[in-house]
Design an enzyme around this catalytic site. Structure first.
Site, short mmCIF file in Angstrom:
data_model
loop_
_atom_site.label_atom_id
_atom_site.label_comp_id
_atom_site.label_asym_id
_atom_site.label_seq_id
_atom_site.Cartn_x
_atom_site.Cartn_y
_atom_site.Cartn_z
N LYS A 123 9.49 3.94 27.95
CA LYS A 123 8.42 3.97 26.94
C LYS A 123 8.04 2.58 26.44
O LYS A 123 6.96 2.38 25.91
CB LYS A 123 8.82 4.91 25.82
C1 LIG Z 1 10.15 10.20 27.54
C2 LIG Z 1 11.13 10.21 28.64
C3 LIG Z 1 10.92 11.01 29.79
C4 LIG Z 1 9.74 11.96 29.93
O1 LIG Z 1 8.53 11.29 30.11
P1 LIG Z 1 7.13 12.02 29.90
O2 LIG Z 1 6.09 10.98 30.05
O3 LIG Z 1 7.19 12.59 28.49
O4 LIG Z 1 7.01 13.10 30.91
C5 LIG Z 1 11.84 10.91 30.81
N1 LIG Z 1 12.93 10.10 30.72
C6 LIG Z 1 13.15 9.33 29.63
C7 LIG Z 1 14.38 8.48 29.58
C8 LIG Z 1 12.26 9.34 28.56
O5 LIG Z 1 12.50 8.58 27.47
#
Ligand SMILES: *Cc1c(COP(=O)(O)O)cnc(C)c1O
Length: 523
Positions: A123
């Site tokens: 993120k």
């Molecule tokens: C947020 C997250 C996901 C999921 O991603 P999306 O874009 O919500 O599908 C997967 N793995 C980790 C470690 C995350 O922080």
């Protein structure tokens, strides 16, 4: 050339630009924004990225998407955001010169490491970017429909990774403020400290009694409460906005790394002319995998998109049946908690691009009314042309972590392990690219379970069970000496003072009171 946006429910005909969709987040009427036209990249153009650093690749993408900033502003922003200078303060640092490097387990299996940012989860790639967009938009007075005197207040409900990445991105950003709500007792020690040990004046953090769903529902109610919104505007000169993945400013930065990865694979000859790569993404809100599909849409040589779910498998069921059914589903806390999601908001963008606004409106109304909708056969067949869905249980996830470490000396986090497991199951002739979404050390207890052969919900064997999170992380480094080292941003959390300690109830009134007291204390 400036590009304009449309929305998935066909309610906004004002043709807003990048700047205004960033600040607005959601379209009036509840739809999500998408570009009106799509750029196209040829393979030669992509290969032209070879010698460019990541920040120039990103700037290139934004320009091709018609961002309404002057070119030098875009260039300067990207150079500031994706600056891999190792002497930056550890809280702002990228831990890899390439930002989003591709590493190979073997000739046909590649991992896109998206966890070298300041909070060690993917993120960061988007949330280091979005706050700088907000500031730039406000400073450049590019807001068309909003009152320029208002600073922005972001409210975020988080199951862990979003909150820490958002706080890192917004920390000390001018004209922006952010308050994060997390389920008290529902995040790991490392994740909690990454949120509560921040010190910038424009941040607030509250624990909420309840699970992530309760937390999210209460924040959404507060967000939608008009009298609360006008109190904020009049008393505090603040205007709500959104940093969650419904914001186009969260999605666009994610397209960059898929194009970048494909370019790197071609540069090393691991992906040749005429070949496409299948991409497997551990999925929750459908943001990351949608970005991969959009990369394909604009010309990246990508084949199938493998959508990997954990035991909360609503998406994998949807891709297999065309029925999106939220009823009668318990919310299960799994070993990959950042994918424990029952309503995947970005799916709406995919549905729009596979059908049209009229269909999307009807499906979303059904979902709100009945908790379920079913797409028509044409839409389902288009969906299944590109997407494959599958899910992995906790025990298999942990076994995949152990097996991958034993055979390749590579330590996966549980989310990435879900994706690699599905990728192995669905492997065809194309090479595979797996999105690596978190550093293993963010999820130490379950990684330790994997390495010690302990069942998902069982206590760890001693001495591990009695260890605190950071001690356990050091023990894992001893058990798995080949694992990626623990970056300084995670190590230092152990000794940081937790500044935010308030815990509140999970109803909208408590959220509003918390925001009001935070606003007043800020003065
Ligand atoms: C947020 C997250 C996901 C999921 O991603 P999306 O874009 O919500 O599908 C997967 N793995 C980790 C470690 C995350 O922080």
């Amino acid at each position: 050339m400036t590009l304009h946006f449309i929305d998935t429910r066909g309610q906004d005909d004002s043709r807003p630009t990048f700047s205004s969709v960033i600040v607005q987040g959601l379209a009036p009427g509840g739809g999500l924004y998408l570009p009106e036209v799509w750029p196209q990249y040829s393979l030669q153009q992509l290969d032209g990225w070879r010698d460019l650093p990541y920040h120039q690749r990103a700037a290139c993408l934004y320009k091709s998407f018609g961002i309404d900033f002057p070119e030098p502003v875009t260039d300067e922003l990207m150079a500031r955001i994706y600056n891999p200078d190792p002497t930056r303060p550890y809280r702002e640092r990228w831990n890899h010169a390439d930002i989003a490097p591709v590493v190979s387990l073997d000739d046909q299996t590649h991992l896109l490491e998206l966890w070298h940012g300041p909070t060690s989860a993917f993120k960061d790639l988007a949330l280091q970017c979005l706050p700088q967009f907000f500031t730039a938009v406000i400073e450049q007075r590019h807001i068309v429909t909003h009152d320029l005197n208002h600073d922005i207040l972001i409210l975020v409900a988080t199951s862990g990774d979003t909150g820490s990445a958002a706080l890192a991105g917004f920390s000390d950003r001018p004209h922006t403020n952010i308050i994060v709500f997390y389920p008290h007792g529902g995040v790991s020690e490392v994740q909690r400290r990454q949120m509560t040990a921040r010190s910038a004046q424009n941040l607030g953090v509250f624990g909420v009694r309840g699970n992530f769903d309760d937390c999210q529902r209460a924040v959404k109610r507060a967000f939608e409460d008009e009298s609360f919104g006008s109190w904020l505007a009049h008393e505090a000169n603040l205007q709500f906005s959104s940093a969650n993945s419904i914001n186009w400013g969260r999605l666009a930065p994610q397209i960059v790394y898929y194009l970048s990865a494909v370019c790197d694979l071609r540069a090393t000859g691991q992906l040749t002319d005429g070949q496409v790569v299948d991409v497997c993404v551990p999925t929750g809100n459908f943001g990351n995998i949608l970005a991969a599909w959009l990369a394909k849409r604009i010309g990246a040589p990508i084949g199938r998109l493998l959508c990997a779910s954990n035991e909360n498998k609503i998406l994998s069921d949807f891709i297999q049946t065309g029925i999106y059914d939220t009823r009668m589903r318990g919310f299960k806390v799994t070993t990959s908690p950042s994918m424990d999601i029952l309503v995947s908001s970005n799916l709406e963008r995919l549905l729009f691009l596979l059908s049209d606004a009229t269909h999307v409106r009807a499906w979303m109304e059904q979902l709100a009314r009945d908790g379920v909708f079913q797409v028509d056969a044409d839409t389902l067949s288009r969906l299944q042309t590109d997407f494959v869905g599958g899910w992995v249980d906790d025990a298999t996830t942990l076994a995949r972590i152990k097996q991958t470490y034993d055979s390749h000396g590579y330590l996966l986090d549980p989310h990435t392990a879900v994706a690699l497991e599905l990728a192995e199951r669905e492997r065809a002739d194309n090479p595979l690219l797996i999105a690596g979404t978190a550093h293993w050390a963010k999820f130490a207890p379950n990684v330790a379970r994997a390495l010690t052969g302990t069942a998902p919900e069982a206590p760890l064997p001693e001495p591990y069970e009695s260890m605190g999170g950071f001690e356990l992380t050091r023990a894992i480094c001893a058990l798995a000496p080949g694992a990626a080292p623990v970056p300084e941003n995670l190590q230092r959390m152990e000794h940081e003072t937790e500044r935010f300690r308030d815990v509140i109830d999970s109803d909208a009134a408590s959220i509003e009171d918390a925001v009001k007291s935070w606003v007043r204390a800020r003065g």
